[in-house]
Scaffold this motif. Structure first.
Motif, PDB file in Angstrom:
ATOM      1  N   LYS B  44      36.316  46.575  44.724  1.00  0.00           N
ATOM      2  CA  LYS B  44      37.323  45.527  44.530  1.00  0.00           C
ATOM      3  C   LYS B  44      37.607  44.798  45.820  1.00  0.00           C
ATOM      4  N   ILE B  47      34.954  42.484  46.618  1.00  0.00           N
ATOM      5  CA  ILE B  47      35.052  41.267  45.821  1.00  0.00           C
ATOM      6  C   ILE B  47      36.118  40.343  46.400  1.00  0.00           C
ATOM      7  N   SER B  48      37.263  40.940  46.738  1.00  0.00           N
ATOM      8  CA  SER B  48      38.353  40.116  47.286  1.00  0.00           C
ATOM      9  C   SER B  48      37.929  39.447  48.582  1.00  0.00           C
ATOM     10  N   ASP B  51      35.286  36.186  49.071  1.00  0.00           N
ATOM     11  CA  ASP B  51      35.654  34.779  49.006  1.00  0.00           C
ATOM     12  C   ASP B  51      36.032  34.279  50.396  1.00  0.00           C
ATOM     13  N   ARG B  56      34.034  29.090  49.981  1.00  0.00           N
ATOM     14  CA  ARG B  56      34.885  28.043  49.387  1.00  0.00           C
ATOM     15  C   ARG B  56      34.289  26.656  49.624  1.00  0.00           C
TER      16      ARG B  56
END
Lengths: 307, 307
Positions: B44, B47-48, B51, B56
């Motif tokens: 997790k 995944i966080s 980004d 972006r």
């Protein structure tokens, strides 16, 4: 004396001839200008009158397809983009765009929303203000594309209701509009034999059949009507044939009378029900005409393929 | 007595062993649960943290391209659709969309507008109310796509200013973002040799060259910078080489220090000016190295082709 008289007469003749000639030249020029003017006006009026009702419907159908394609593409981008912030959100397409444009960040999802638990437990990263604003604008764009799509759809329904009431009645407004669009105009659609109407949109399968050893297509875009789409595979060919013939009839009635004729719909329903009643179960394998194309047939029919 | 004592002792041992075993099983289970929990948390958090800023920016660049493609496609549709009502209007793209969304029908064009005469003399057909409304909605959609495009562009400029100030400085924010997007991340771009940076986006030409007998590409997407685009053909190769090396340097400075370093820009300007001064006129045909690819060379160079 006689000579000079003769030459004077000749001169006179020459002069007259010149005068006549110049007259004709002037007339010719005037005529040219007039002709040019007439041609330009004719061309302009042809351009003005070229924008018939069916051309408008064709444009609208094509715009509908463009918007479909574009809104899908942008939705996919939004899914990928927003997925980094809220990977648990199992929405796509319009619901996703509505969600993002309404809430933006996960933090704005209210407790009453069914996504609240997922939003508060999400493993996605945080949205900065600039990102949130950008994503909302982007999603809002997609939403308005979907709105426009609905607007165009209702336009087509209205326009088809006045241009081709019988066709809308038989095939539905959208499918009718699409048939007109693929035929080129209502006139052309009305002039097609119904066997052509049956396979409009199945060009590839049709020409493959004409070239070689595949079975003929049973239906083109008319497959999209529930009459055929929801039918069991063994009824589809028969249903498509009579459905196409009724579409043809409706297009002709629309083009040549312009009046609504409910009897077409009635006779279609009767005919289709008769076909359904006559073919309640799939034919036995043996009873089939041994199929030119070898192993094809049943399995492909089931998929409603060969379109 | 001894036997029974022995068997009791054995039994005792067995019991102890069983107790120890069960302890281990419990521990194992606990450990398994713990391990699972740790792995999930690690995944997790990966995944966080996945980004990152450059991800972006990559998303934004791709969204920009999507919007470009889609707004162009919808503009073409609008041109064709509205062309029936006002064929004399010589606008395309955004100006057309703005015109249609503002005025709708030709009849609404005010006298002060430069298109007024054309609008009042137009040979186009009349717009019905339903058509006008639909076309305006459609045009408004296109306008808001163009607005979003500008929004994304300014987002990229801001984000690039904080992520890669030197790269933005050297190559421009948009080109820099596009380079990051094609490389995959700022880290990857920083790790590329500058000869690779030079031909990013010219894959086809590069592999064609590596496979056979075409000249190597001189520039990939860095061609879009004015440094190369506005240069005469005989300077482009040289300029592209040093431009790419400075881009590489900037990307590395950005990735490893994160600080702005104006000296890169200065040294680049000095170097580029030296190249321009050293090559004021096109080389003579004879002085060229006779060109492997036969007749290619001058004429293709002129087009800035081979990209």
């Amino acid at each position: 004396m006689q000579e000079s008289g003769q030459s004077a007469a000749l001169q006179d003749l020459d002069l007259r001839q010149a005068a006549i000639d110049s007259c004709f030249v002037e007339l010719d020029e005037e005529y040219d200008i007039l002709l040019r003017e007439v041609c330009i006006r004719a061309a302009k009026s042809r351009i003005s009158s070229n924008d018939t009702d069916d051309r408008r419907i064709i444009q609208a159908v094509q715009a509908l397809d463009d918007i479909d394609r574009n809104s899908n593409e942008l939705s996919e981008r939004l899914l990928e983009w927003y997925g980094a912030y809220f990977p648990e959100l199992e929405l796509t397409g319009e619901p996703l765009a509505r969600f993002v444009s309404t809430f933006g960040s996960r933090a704005n999802v209210p407790e009453s929303h069914p996504m609240f638990v997922k939003a508060s437990m999400s493993m996605g990263s945080e949205l900065s203000f600039a990102d949130e604003e950008l994503l909302r604008t982007f999603a809002l764009n997609i939403c308005s594309l979907y709105d426009t799509r609905r607007h165009i759809e209702s336009y087509i329904v209205t326009a088809m209701g006045s241009l081709a009431p019988n066709l809308s009645d038989i095939a539905g407004a959208l499918l009718g509009a699409r048939l007109i669009s693929m035929a080129g105009s209502l006139q052309k659609l009305a002039s097609f034999p119904s066997s052509t109407v049956q396979v409009i949109g199945a060009h590839r399968a049709l020409f493959k059949h004409l070239r070689g050893n595949t079975p003929p297509p049973k239906h083109g875009i008319i497959f999209n009507n529930v009459v055929i789409k929801n039918a069991p595979w063994w009824q589809r060919g028969k249903l498509a044939r009579s459905f196409a013939s009724k579409i043809s009839l409706a297009a002709r009635t629309d083009f040549y009378t312009g009046k609504r004729d409910p009897s077409i719909r009635e006779s279609m329903d009767k005919k289709l029900n008769a076909i359904r009643a006559a073919n309640p179960s799939p034919p036995k394998r043996e009873s089939k005409p041994a199929g030119k194309p070898g192993s094809r047939g049943k399995s492909r029919n089931k998929k409603g393929g060969r379109r």
